[in-house]
Design a protein around this motif. Structure first.
Motif, PDB file in Angstrom:
ATOM      1  N   GLN A 138       0.817  -1.204   0.000  1.00  9.92           N
ATOM      2  CA  GLN A 138       0.000   0.000   0.000  1.00  9.92           C
ATOM      3  C   GLN A 138       0.854   1.259   0.000  1.00  9.92           C
ATOM      4  OE1 GLN A 138      -2.593  -0.388   3.369  1.00  9.92           O
ATOM      5  NE2 GLN A 138      -3.896  -1.908   2.390  1.00  9.92           N
ATOM      6  N   ASP A 139       1.958   1.238   0.742  1.00  8.51           N
ATOM      7  CA  ASP A 139       2.830   2.413   0.770  1.00  8.51           C
ATOM      8  C   ASP A 139       3.441   2.685  -0.602  1.00  8.51           C
ATOM      9  OD1 ASP A 139       2.311   2.554   3.459  1.00  8.51           O
ATOM     10  OD2 ASP A 139       4.052   1.359   4.022  1.00  8.51           O
ATOM     11  N   ALA A 140       3.863   1.649  -1.314  1.00  5.73           N
ATOM     12  CA  ALA A 140       4.454   1.835  -2.647  1.00  5.73           C
ATOM     13  C   ALA A 140       3.430   2.388  -3.625  1.00  5.73           C
ATOM     14  CB  ALA A 140       5.024   0.512  -3.155  1.00  5.73           C
ATOM     15  N   ILE A 141       2.206   1.871  -3.559  1.00  8.66           N
ATOM     16  CA  ILE A 141       1.158   2.383  -4.458  1.00  8.66           C
ATOM     17  C   ILE A 141       0.842   3.836  -4.132  1.00  8.66           C
ATOM     18  CG2 ILE A 141      -1.249   2.108  -5.120  1.00  8.66           C
ATOM     19  CD1 ILE A 141      -0.922  -0.883  -4.722  1.00  8.66           C
ATOM     20  N   ALA A 142       0.808   4.169  -2.831  1.00 12.11           N
ATOM     21  CA  ALA A 142       0.543   5.559  -2.445  1.00 12.11           C
ATOM     22  C   ALA A 142       1.648   6.488  -2.924  1.00 12.11           C
ATOM     23  CB  ALA A 142       0.395   5.649  -0.929  1.00 12.11           C
ATOM     24  N   VAL A 143       2.894   6.055  -2.847  1.00  9.64           N
ATOM     25  CA  VAL A 143       4.022   6.872  -3.326  1.00  9.64           C
ATOM     26  C   VAL A 143       3.961   7.048  -4.833  1.00  9.64           C
ATOM     27  CG1 VAL A 143       6.524   6.906  -3.586  1.00  9.64           C
ATOM     28  CG2 VAL A 143       5.513   6.341  -1.388  1.00  9.64           C
ATOM     29  N   TYR A 153       1.351   9.579  -5.624  1.00  8.00           N
ATOM     30  CA  TYR A 153       1.769  10.939  -5.263  1.00  8.00           C
ATOM     31  C   TYR A 153       2.733  11.509  -6.301  1.00  8.00           C
ATOM     32  CZ  TYR A 153       4.409  14.607  -2.956  1.00  8.00           C
ATOM     33  OH  TYR A 153       5.043  15.786  -2.679  1.00  8.00           O
ATOM     34  N   LEU A 154       3.703  10.699  -6.749  1.00  6.48           N
ATOM     35  CA  LEU A 154       4.678  11.204  -7.723  1.00  6.48           C
ATOM     36  C   LEU A 154       4.029  11.539  -9.064  1.00  6.48           C
ATOM     37  CD1 LEU A 154       7.761   8.906  -7.040  1.00  6.48           C
ATOM     38  CD2 LEU A 154       7.371  11.250  -6.265  1.00  6.48           C
ATOM     39  N   MET A 155       2.922  10.895  -9.390  1.00  6.98           N
ATOM     40  CA  MET A 155       2.233  11.192 -10.645  1.00  6.98           C
ATOM     41  C   MET A 155       1.113  12.214 -10.460  1.00  6.98           C
ATOM     42  SD  MET A 155       3.770   9.597 -12.982  1.00  6.98           S
ATOM     43  CE  MET A 155       2.605   9.974 -14.285  1.00  6.98           C
ATOM     44  N   SER A 156       1.045  12.870  -9.324  1.00  9.62           N
ATOM     45  CA  SER A 156      -0.019  13.828  -9.043  1.00  9.62           C
ATOM     46  C   SER A 156       0.417  15.245  -9.414  1.00  9.62           C
ATOM     47  CB  SER A 156      -0.411  13.765  -7.571  1.00  9.62           C
ATOM     48  OG  SER A 156       0.669  14.174  -6.754  1.00  9.62           O
ATOM     49  N   LYS A 157      -0.549  16.135  -9.445  1.00  5.51           N
ATOM     50  CA  LYS A 157      -0.267  17.544  -9.749  1.00  5.51           C
ATOM     51  C   LYS A 157       0.489  18.210  -8.604  1.00  5.51           C
ATOM     52  CE  LYS A 157      -3.551  19.625 -11.841  1.00  5.51           C
ATOM     53  NZ  LYS A 157      -4.829  20.336 -12.120  1.00  5.51           N
ATOM     54  N   ASP A 158       0.289  17.727  -7.383  1.00  6.11           N
ATOM     55  CA  ASP A 158       1.007  18.280  -6.236  1.00  6.11           C
ATOM     56  C   ASP A 158       2.510  18.109  -6.397  1.00  6.11           C
ATOM     57  OD1 ASP A 158       1.699  19.299  -3.792  1.00  6.11           O
ATOM     58  OD2 ASP A 158       1.005  17.582  -2.625  1.00  6.11           O
ATOM     59  N   ALA A 171       9.494  11.417  -2.628  1.00  8.77           N
ATOM     60  CA  ALA A 171       8.930  10.112  -2.283  1.00  8.77           C
ATOM     61  C   ALA A 171       9.342   9.703  -0.864  1.00  8.77           C
ATOM     62  CB  ALA A 171       9.385   9.063  -3.291  1.00  8.77           C
ATOM     63  N   GLU A 172      10.600   9.974  -0.495  1.00  9.49           N
ATOM     64  CA  GLU A 172      11.042   9.608   0.851  1.00  9.49           C
ATOM     65  C   GLU A 172      10.304  10.413   1.910  1.00  9.49           C
ATOM     66  OE1 GLU A 172      15.273   8.956   3.227  1.00  9.49           O
ATOM     67  OE2 GLU A 172      15.209   9.917   1.241  1.00  9.49           O
ATOM     68  N   THR A 173      10.087  11.696   1.654  1.00  9.69           N
ATOM     69  CA  THR A 173       9.323  12.512   2.595  1.00  9.69           C
ATOM     70  C   THR A 173       7.899  12.015   2.726  1.00  9.69           C
ATOM     71  OG1 THR A 173      10.684  14.416   1.993  1.00  9.69           O
ATOM     72  CG2 THR A 173       8.614  14.861   3.131  1.00  9.69           C
ATOM     73  N   ARG A 174       7.335  11.633   1.619  1.00 15.14           N
ATOM     74  CA  ARG A 174       5.965  11.129   1.653  1.00 15.14           C
ATOM     75  C   ARG A 174       5.887   9.815   2.423  1.00 15.14           C
ATOM     76  NH1 ARG A 174       1.215  13.237   1.483  1.00 15.14           N
ATOM     77  NH2 ARG A 174       2.120  14.701  -0.018  1.00 15.14           N
ATOM     78  N   GLN A 207      11.596   5.625  12.824  1.00 12.68           N
ATOM     79  CA  GLN A 207      11.012   5.644  11.497  1.00 12.68           C
ATOM     80  C   GLN A 207      10.483   4.256  11.164  1.00 12.68           C
ATOM     81  OE1 GLN A 207      13.591   7.220   8.568  1.00 12.68           O
ATOM     82  NE2 GLN A 207      12.144   7.035   6.877  1.00 12.68           N
ATOM     83  N   ALA A 208       9.195   4.196  10.781  1.00 21.95           N
ATOM     84  CA  ALA A 208       8.568   2.899  10.518  1.00 21.95           C
ATOM     85  C   ALA A 208       8.816   2.415   9.095  1.00 21.95           C
ATOM     86  CB  ALA A 208       7.063   2.988  10.777  1.00 21.95           C
ATOM     87  N   ARG A 209       9.006   3.322   8.124  1.00 23.86           N
ATOM     88  CA  ARG A 209       9.238   2.949   6.734  1.00 23.86           C
ATOM     89  C   ARG A 209      10.537   3.595   6.250  1.00 23.86           C
ATOM     90  NH1 ARG A 209       5.594   0.308   8.191  1.00 23.86           N
ATOM     91  NH2 ARG A 209       3.617  -0.173   7.158  1.00 23.86           N
ATOM     92  N   TYR A 210      11.223   2.878   5.402  1.00 21.68           N
ATOM     93  CA  TYR A 210      12.474   3.365   4.837  1.00 21.68           C
ATOM     94  C   TYR A 210      12.415   3.246   3.321  1.00 21.68           C
ATOM     95  CZ  TYR A 210      14.192   2.866   9.631  1.00 21.68           C
ATOM     96  OH  TYR A 210      14.354   2.960  10.988  1.00 21.68           O
ATOM     97  N   LEU A 211      12.873   4.290   2.638  1.00 17.19           N
ATOM     98  CA  LEU A 211      12.960   4.275   1.178  1.00 17.19           C
ATOM     99  C   LEU A 211      14.414   4.042   0.799  1.00 17.19           C
ATOM    100  CD1 LEU A 211      11.074   6.443  -1.329  1.00 17.19           C
ATOM    101  CD2 LEU A 211      13.517   6.200  -1.606  1.00 17.19           C
ATOM    102  N   THR A 212      14.644   2.954   0.109  1.00 17.20           N
ATOM    103  CA  THR A 212      16.003   2.582  -0.301  1.00 17.20           C
ATOM    104  C   THR A 212      16.110   2.674  -1.816  1.00 17.20           C
ATOM    105  OG1 THR A 212      16.186   1.075   1.575  1.00 17.20           O
ATOM    106  CG2 THR A 212      17.761   0.792  -0.217  1.00 17.20           C
ATOM    107  N   THR A 213      17.079   3.423  -2.300  1.00 16.60           N
ATOM    108  CA  THR A 213      17.290   3.592  -3.738  1.00 16.60           C
ATOM    109  C   THR A 213      18.221   2.488  -4.231  1.00 16.60           C
ATOM    110  OG1 THR A 213      17.055   5.979  -3.487  1.00 16.60           O
ATOM    111  CG2 THR A 213      18.019   5.177  -5.546  1.00 16.60           C
ATOM    112  N   SER A 214      17.670   1.591  -5.013  1.00 17.21           N
ATOM    113  CA  SER A 214      18.479   0.493  -5.548  1.00 17.21           C
ATOM    114  C   SER A 214      19.243   0.884  -6.803  1.00 17.21           C
ATOM    115  CB  SER A 214      17.583  -0.717  -5.844  1.00 17.21           C
ATOM    116  OG  SER A 214      16.559  -0.364  -6.765  1.00 17.21           O
TER     117      SER A 214
END
Length: 543
Positions: free
Chosen positions: A244-249, A252-257, A334-337, A491-498
């Motif tokens: 769910q977190d990945a889909i939400a991110v 968000y990245l494809m949004s107008k915001d 994305a990491e902030t989100r 921090q409960a979630r971590y974004l790792t750039t592969s």
């Protein structure tokens, strides 16, 4: 196969003024010649043209039969013969009689047949058409056919097989000409509706289109390790825990915001408004956010693979450094989100833990006050100890009573007992029995009734159990609050750039050859669909 003979021209001789129209001169023609070349002859309604020679008549019939006339033509000839007042013996005879009179049974009415003389006229007669010159009319009402002296009818004849072959050859030539015409029209339509747009598209992709540089990156979202043993921890190390977190991110990245934030931080609109970008990809000056958002969605592609849990992103820009800068900025967003997705949940967990702790403290205090009140009402701190003490005293008194009774019985067994000792032993027995009765009365009042020590002991035990439960709940609330505070601080979630975004050296778009082929296929499909629709509609209308 036969075709309708073409009508031939007649030369009409006009008489000089004052002269009477001469009798029509006819020239005999062979029966096998073309009907259109036959000259008009005299026609007398109601009479049949009989050949003086039966052999010649039979030869004419054989020649007409050899022409291979169809049944429709023969029926038409008989109908024309009957209309002109002939009485033929057969269809072939009707053709022979009409040709003998100079009438073509297979020719449509011409303008010459509309010129009919009026009776009662003088000097050559009047005709029905006003304003037209008078024509020489014979006695039967037909115009006089005059053939030029220099152009006499041909006496050469052709066999029906040769005429049929010539007609077939002519039809084949017409079909071939029509087929070539259709092919040329088809090639013209294909060139206009398919090839020309494809050439224009290829010219745009090869010459006009601005090269775009693409920067690709990949990242995934991980969940913090949790020592708590629960069913949710079974999926903590898989992609299902952060689906769910990945889909939400991704959303968000494809949004107008995200586009507006990228424009504020990195100048997204200004980059695509440069004059060096071709008009189809350029963003106009003063464009609205909706137009910029369309450019944003076209140049930024983000996909999520649920089987691997990896988010893939591709950013296009007019230069490679800008594309890499846009990609790094989006990864930071994305990491902030991701951090903000569980922030509210963690804050709510701390608040709920604090409320639970306050409720546990209030419940424990109430249970403790109830126990104190019960102890104060009975003036006995420990009812169970009091009951045990009474039981012990009763036991001791019973033992002493038994000993005194045995002593008294021993004294009474003597023949001459000592009276003073007997009386002392009896007094001791009497006093012990009274004490035992009093102790039993106290025990009875302590164990029966609403105000008995036993009832108070039970109430005190219940109050003590409630107090112990409240103590345990208070301890649990304290542990929960400490855990919630630790989770809120961590921090409960971590974004790792592969795959880190790296600026490319060569442009990735446009793919000129692939796009040109795609444009050709698209235009071909559109033309095919329209042509099939038009042919179906034409067939439906024709039927």
């Amino acid at each position: 196969m036969t075709t309708k003979p073409k009508a031939k021209k007649f030369r009409i001789r006009r008489p000089e003024p004052g002269q009477v129209a001469a009798a029509p001169q006819t020239e005999p023609r062979p029966a096998s010649t073309s009907p259109g070349r036959a000259a008009a002859q005299d026609k007398t309604p109601g009479t049949a043209a009989a050949s003086p020679n039966p052999a010649a008549e039979a030869a004419d019939l054989d020649a007409i039969r050899a022409e291979g006339l169809t049944g429709r033509q023969l029926r038409l000839a008989r109908r024309v013969a009957q209309k002109n007042g002939f009485e033929p013996a057969s269809d072939l005879d009707a053709v022979r009689m009409l040709r003998a009179r100079g009438i073509d049974p297979f020719q449509r009415s011409s303008m010459l047949e509309l010129v009919v003389p009026e009776t009662g006229g003088s000097g050559g007669g009047k005709r029905s058409g006003a304003g037209l010159p008078a024509l020489p009319i014979d006695s039967e009402g037909l115009p006089e056919p005059v053939a030029p002296k220099s152009q006499l009818p041909s006496t050469e004849t052709a066999s029906p097989a040769e005429r049929r072959a010539a007609e077939i050859m002519k039809i084949q030539q017409e079909l071939a000409k029509r087929r070539r015409k259709k092919q040329m029209m088809l090639l013209g339509r294909l060139a206009f509706f398919v090839m020309l747009p494809t050439v224009l598209a290829g010219y745009y992709f090869y010459v006009v289109a601005t090269p775009m540089y693409a920067t690709k990156s990949e990242f995934l979202i991980l969940k913090a390790e949790n020592s708590a043993s629960s069913m949710g921890s079974l999926f903590s190390g898989t992609q299902f825990a952060t689906n769910q977190d990945a889909i939400a991110v991704q959303s968000y990245l494809m949004s107008k915001d995200a586009m507006l934030r990228l424009d504020r931080d990195e100048g997204f609109k200004a980059h695509y408004q440069q004059a060096r970008i071709d008009p189809l990809q350029r963003l106009d000056e003063g464009a609205s956010n909706e137009e910029a958002y369309g450019i944003y969605k076209r140049n930024i592609e983000i996909g999520y693979d649920p089987t691997e849990g990896v988010v893939k992103m591709e950013v296009q820009a007019a230069d490679p450094e800008t594309a890499a800068r846009f990609s790094r900025a989006l990864i930071g967003y994305a990491e902030t989100r991701v951090d903000n997705l569980s922030l509210r949940k963690r804050s709510n967990a701390v608040t709920d833990a604090e409320v639970g702790l306050e409720e546990a403290q209030a419940d424990r205090q109430e249970a403790q006050e109830k126990l104190v009140r019960l102890q104060q009402q009975g003036s006995v701190i420990d009812p169970e100890g009091r009951i045990a003490s009474l039981r012990t005293q009763i036991s001791n008194v019973e033992v002493q009573l038994q000993e005194k009774q045995l002593t008294l019985q021993a004294l009474l067994d003597n023949a001459r007992p000592n009276s003073s000792r007997v009386e002392g032993a009896q007094g001791d027995v009497r006093r012990l029995e009274a004490l035992l009765v009093d102790l039993n009365a106290q025990m009875t009042s302590a164990t029966t009734g609403e105000d008995s020590l036993a009832e108070k002991a039970v109430q005190i035990q219940l109050a003590q159990a409630d107090l112990a439960t409240r103590d345990l709940m208070l301890q649990t609330a304290l542990e929960r609050l400490e855990q919630a505070r630790r989770d809120a601080e961590s921090q409960a979630r971590y974004l790792t750039t592969s795959v880190e975004p790296v600026a490319s050296e060569d442009p990735s778009y446009p793919r000129a050859f692939e796009n040109t082929i795609l444009a050709f296929l698209i235009f071909s499909g559109i033309y095919l669909m329209i042509s099939l629709t038009a042919s179906i509609l034409r067939e439906q209308v024709s039927t």
